[in-house]
Scaffold this motif. Sequence first.
Motif, PDB file in Angstrom:
ATOM      1  N   GLU A   8       0.844  -1.198   0.000  1.00 22.67           N
ATOM      2  CA  GLU A   8       0.000   0.000   0.000  1.00 22.67           C
ATOM      3  C   GLU A   8       0.874   1.241   0.000  1.00 22.67           C
ATOM      4  O   GLU A   8       1.970   1.224   0.538  1.00 22.67           O
ATOM      5  N   LEU A   9       0.331   2.323  -0.573  1.00 19.75           N
ATOM      6  CA  LEU A   9       1.030   3.604  -0.477  1.00 19.75           C
ATOM      7  C   LEU A   9       0.766   4.156   0.915  1.00 19.75           C
ATOM      8  O   LEU A   9      -0.372   4.259   1.351  1.00 19.75           O
ATOM      9  N   TYR A  10       1.813   4.478   1.643  1.00 23.98           N
ATOM     10  CA  TYR A  10       1.668   4.900   3.038  1.00 23.98           C
ATOM     11  C   TYR A  10       1.671   6.422   3.131  1.00 23.98           C
ATOM     12  O   TYR A  10       0.776   7.030   3.669  1.00 23.98           O
ATOM     13  N   LYS A  11       2.713   7.053   2.597  1.00 26.09           N
ATOM     14  CA  LYS A  11       2.669   8.515   2.518  1.00 26.09           C
ATOM     15  C   LYS A  11       3.694   9.061   1.528  1.00 26.09           C
ATOM     16  O   LYS A  11       4.659   8.376   1.172  1.00 26.09           O
ATOM     17  N   ILE A  12       3.458  10.280   1.084  1.00 26.38           N
ATOM     18  CA  ILE A  12       4.394  10.957   0.193  1.00 26.38           C
ATOM     19  C   ILE A  12       4.743  12.312   0.806  1.00 26.38           C
ATOM     20  O   ILE A  12       3.865  13.079   1.156  1.00 26.38           O
ATOM     21  N   ASP A  13       6.019  12.566   0.986  1.00 28.73           N
ATOM     22  CA  ASP A  13       6.475  13.887   1.427  1.00 28.73           C
ATOM     23  C   ASP A  13       7.118  14.574   0.249  1.00 28.73           C
ATOM     24  O   ASP A  13       8.121  14.082  -0.277  1.00 28.73           O
ATOM     25  N   LYS A  14       6.555  15.717  -0.153  1.00 30.36           N
ATOM     26  CA  LYS A  14       7.179  16.433  -1.259  1.00 30.36           C
ATOM     27  C   LYS A  14       7.986  17.603  -0.707  1.00 30.36           C
ATOM     28  O   LYS A  14       7.431  18.517  -0.108  1.00 30.36           O
ATOM     29  N   ILE A  15       9.296  17.514  -0.850  1.00 34.06           N
ATOM     30  CA  ILE A  15      10.168  18.592  -0.373  1.00 34.06           C
ATOM     31  C   ILE A  15      10.897  19.143  -1.585  1.00 34.06           C
ATOM     32  O   ILE A  15      11.691  18.432  -2.205  1.00 34.06           O
ATOM     33  N   ASN A  16      10.615  20.378  -1.923  1.00 31.75           N
ATOM     34  CA  ASN A  16      11.170  20.990  -3.129  1.00 31.75           C
ATOM     35  C   ASN A  16      10.946  20.078  -4.338  1.00 31.75           C
ATOM     36  O   ASN A  16       9.825  19.740  -4.659  1.00 31.75           O
ATOM     37  N   GLN A  17      12.049  19.645  -4.940  1.00 36.44           N
ATOM     38  CA  GLN A  17      11.909  18.860  -6.161  1.00 36.44           C
ATOM     39  C   GLN A  17      11.873  17.358  -5.897  1.00 36.44           C
ATOM     40  O   GLN A  17      11.812  16.566  -6.819  1.00 36.44           O
ATOM     41  N   VAL A  18      11.944  16.985  -4.628  1.00 35.67           N
ATOM     42  CA  VAL A  18      12.052  15.562  -4.313  1.00 35.67           C
ATOM     43  C   VAL A  18      10.772  15.058  -3.660  1.00 35.67           C
ATOM     44  O   VAL A  18      10.175  15.740  -2.829  1.00 35.67           O
ATOM     45  N   ALA A  19      10.341  13.881  -4.054  1.00 37.36           N
ATOM     46  CA  ALA A  19       9.206  13.247  -3.395  1.00 37.36           C
ATOM     47  C   ALA A  19       9.710  12.003  -2.673  1.00 37.36           C
ATOM     48  O   ALA A  19      10.274  11.107  -3.281  1.00 37.36           O
ATOM     49  N   GLN A  20       9.557  12.006  -1.361  1.00 39.51           N
ATOM     50  CA  GLN A  20       9.973  10.857  -0.555  1.00 39.51           C
ATOM     51  C   GLN A  20       8.759   9.935  -0.417  1.00 39.51           C
ATOM     52  O   GLN A  20       7.748  10.307   0.178  1.00 39.51           O
ATOM     53  N   LEU A  21       8.854   8.757  -0.990  1.00 38.11           N
ATOM     54  CA  LEU A  21       7.718   7.829  -0.999  1.00 38.11           C
ATOM     55  C   LEU A  21       7.873   6.809   0.117  1.00 38.11           C
ATOM     56  O   LEU A  21       8.957   6.291   0.345  1.00 38.11           O
ATOM     57  N   GLU A  22       6.780   6.528   0.812  1.00 37.62           N
ATOM     58  CA  GLU A  22       6.815   5.443   1.790  1.00 37.62           C
ATOM     59  C   GLU A  22       5.689   4.471   1.476  1.00 37.62           C
ATOM     60  O   GLU A  22       4.548   4.883   1.263  1.00 37.62           O
ATOM     61  N   PHE A  23       6.033   3.220   1.443  1.00 35.74           N
ATOM     62  CA  PHE A  23       5.043   2.179   1.172  1.00 35.74           C
ATOM     63  C   PHE A  23       4.941   1.258   2.378  1.00 35.74           C
ATOM     64  O   PHE A  23       5.917   1.039   3.092  1.00 35.74           O
ATOM     65  N   LEU A  24       3.751   0.730   2.576  1.00 35.69           N
ATOM     66  CA  LEU A  24       3.548  -0.230   3.647  1.00 35.69           C
ATOM     67  C   LEU A  24       3.515  -1.627   3.027  1.00 35.69           C
ATOM     68  O   LEU A  24       2.781  -1.872   2.076  1.00 35.69           O
ATOM     69  N   VAL A  25       4.340  -2.511   3.562  1.00 38.38           N
ATOM     70  CA  VAL A  25       4.366  -3.885   3.059  1.00 38.38           C
ATOM     71  C   VAL A  25       3.927  -4.812   4.181  1.00 38.38           C
ATOM     72  O   VAL A  25       4.442  -4.731   5.297  1.00 38.38           O
ATOM     73  N   LYS A  26       2.941  -5.671   3.890  1.00 40.71           N
ATOM     74  CA  LYS A  26       2.440  -6.601   4.919  1.00 40.71           C
ATOM     75  C   LYS A  26       3.285  -7.865   4.910  1.00 40.71           C
ATOM     76  O   LYS A  26       3.343  -8.593   3.924  1.00 40.71           O
ATOM     77  N   ARG A  27       3.937  -8.108   6.031  1.00 42.26           N
ATOM     78  CA  ARG A  27       4.776  -9.304   6.137  1.00 42.26           C
ATOM     79  C   ARG A  27       4.017 -10.336   6.954  1.00 42.26           C
ATOM     80  O   ARG A  27       4.076 -10.329   8.172  1.00 42.26           O
ATOM     81  N   THR A  28       3.316 -11.196   6.277  1.00 44.19           N
ATOM     82  CA  THR A  28       2.468 -12.129   7.008  1.00 44.19           C
ATOM     83  C   THR A  28       3.180 -13.441   7.299  1.00 44.19           C
ATOM     84  O   THR A  28       2.740 -14.220   8.125  1.00 44.19           O
ATOM     85  N   ASP A  29       4.289 -13.689   6.625  1.00 47.99           N
ATOM     86  CA  ASP A  29       4.981 -14.960   6.796  1.00 47.99           C
ATOM     87  C   ASP A  29       5.949 -14.895   7.975  1.00 47.99           C
ATOM     88  O   ASP A  29       6.578 -13.870   8.222  1.00 47.99           O
TER      89      ASP A  29
END
Lengths: 173, 438
Positions: free
Chosen positions: B342-363
């Motif tokens: 899932e997409l968790y959050k995006i921080d846009k700072i100036n020209q850069v977008a810091q992407l955070e994704f959530l990964v479900k580790r069920t195993d």
Amino acid sequence: MDTLKLVKAAKKGDTAAFEMLLHQEKAKLYRIALSYLKNEQDALEAIQETAFRALKHIKKLRNPTYFSTWITRIMMNYCMDECRRQQRISADDSSLQEIGEKEEKDLRLQMEEAVQQLEPKLQEIIILKYFQDLTIEQIAAAVNRPTGTIKTWLHQALKQLRQALAKEGNDHV
Amino acid sequence: MYKREEEQLMKMKQYYDQTAIPEQLDSYIHAGVQQAKKHRRRCFQTVAMGSTAAAIILLLLVSIRVSPAFANYMSQLPGMERIVAVIQGDKGLESAIDHDYIQIVGKSDTDKGITFKVDEMIADDAKIVIFYSISGDHVNPDGILEETQILDERGKEIHAMYSGMAHRDGKGRIDIDFGHEGKLPEQLSIKTRLTGQSNTTFEVNFPVNQAKFANQKETIALNETVIVEGQKLTFKELIIYPTKMALRVHYDEENTKELFAFDDLAIENEAGEAWAVIKNGVSGMEVNDTEELLYLQSNYFIKDGPLYLTFSSIRALDKDKREVVLDLENERLIKRPDDKLELYKIDKINQVAQLEFLVKRTDKFDRNHFYSVFDWQYQDHDGNTYETDGATGSHNGAEAEDMITYFSVENVGDKGPITIRIKDYPTRIKQAVKLKVR
């Protein structure tokens, strides 16, 4: 494509752009290497090593405007280390030392030798100023020091060169 | 004021400006570029390489496995306590020291009251491990080595992967990994600095004991093909060095899934003792698109008895599901492999977008394991390829099964959706396999 665009592309991993940048700089870099290392093969190896180090660390280049100065400094650092290393090796092997051999040197060789005797930071200033034709302000920005400091260092360097050349001259009298 | 000197300098420049540029110059430039490219692309899963101190500590916490008996044994030998702290978790290195496969170096350099000392080293044709210590009155306890350069006897940078760890109590370790084709240098020169310690530089030079370390390896040809869930892989050979074992694996081009990583690959003996994948440092290298070398802890010093290769779980994903497509402007995922991401959050700072994704580790294998989910490259809508500037990596989320994985991109939202490729993912092939190796 202009230099700034090439630098930006190179920072993003475009190695073709990086090679184009190096082609713009290669003649100057080669000549600096030659002035330090004195032979073609060592200067060629210095270019290869500089290309390797520069590409490996290109992400650390903060301001793309200073690509030329930045890569020149990588080259100079390598050359200075290489000179020291070669001195170490030849000091170990005394047969390589030409003791007492006083051949007539022309003024250019004397000057070269004098530049190489300078401490690294002064040597760097001289090369940036007279080989790279940078202004005091540009040097200050490139080595991250105030312009006043650069002026002082430049003065020191020239003074030491004068003294070294005067001494050289006396030896021949 | 220095007119004469300046004129002389100008003449010197003119002289060099007139020297001819050799024709081979271009091929030397190209060779340097190729070396750096090779260097950048081929290794994976190193701990400290270019990442932040926080990430290093995180990984240290999860991957140091204490072997109390060994620690106890080692700490009784004078001077050996400090090595214990930095090799815990690698049975191969423990065993090497146990067999006196180590060179005492004892060379140091002091700058501004701080001393960097190379204490010992362990080496072979594929890897060098250097043990060092930092001491002085005002040493930053959280400092790590930075801008480390390692040169050989010819003054050239060694073409290898370096990885280091945050030192603890002033003791640390540098790994220099050649992959499988290196040549043991005759002499090493280490130049380095300490973070947060302004302008300290250290340089230490020392010879490498060739008689002790050169030509130490055993190669076992395997050529065993295994099919798991219709995916074909061939174990080609196992090369056993004192510092690591390298297992060469080939993945069939016709496979419908991309096989990312083994969860529990190990070499076992008859008694069930296992040598697992190296977790703290370089754990493998891509040879090409379909072949890789996986590094395991070494059992070089145990020369007899049968050995088996075992595994039961591989992280893998259908090749046609590897693309993640993201609409940066509207901050939503257009394409993803499944609902584990899932997409968790995006921080846009100036020209850069810091992407955070959530990964479900069920195993259960994923608990306390971290891996980078994404490749280092991404593409905009027009097919332009970019390389990520920042670090990629992962850390724990709020729930135990959540892993947050991050990736930074240039904010090119106005150029349409961007495409990122997955290089590791918590979907799996499960099948127990045991092969006789020796």
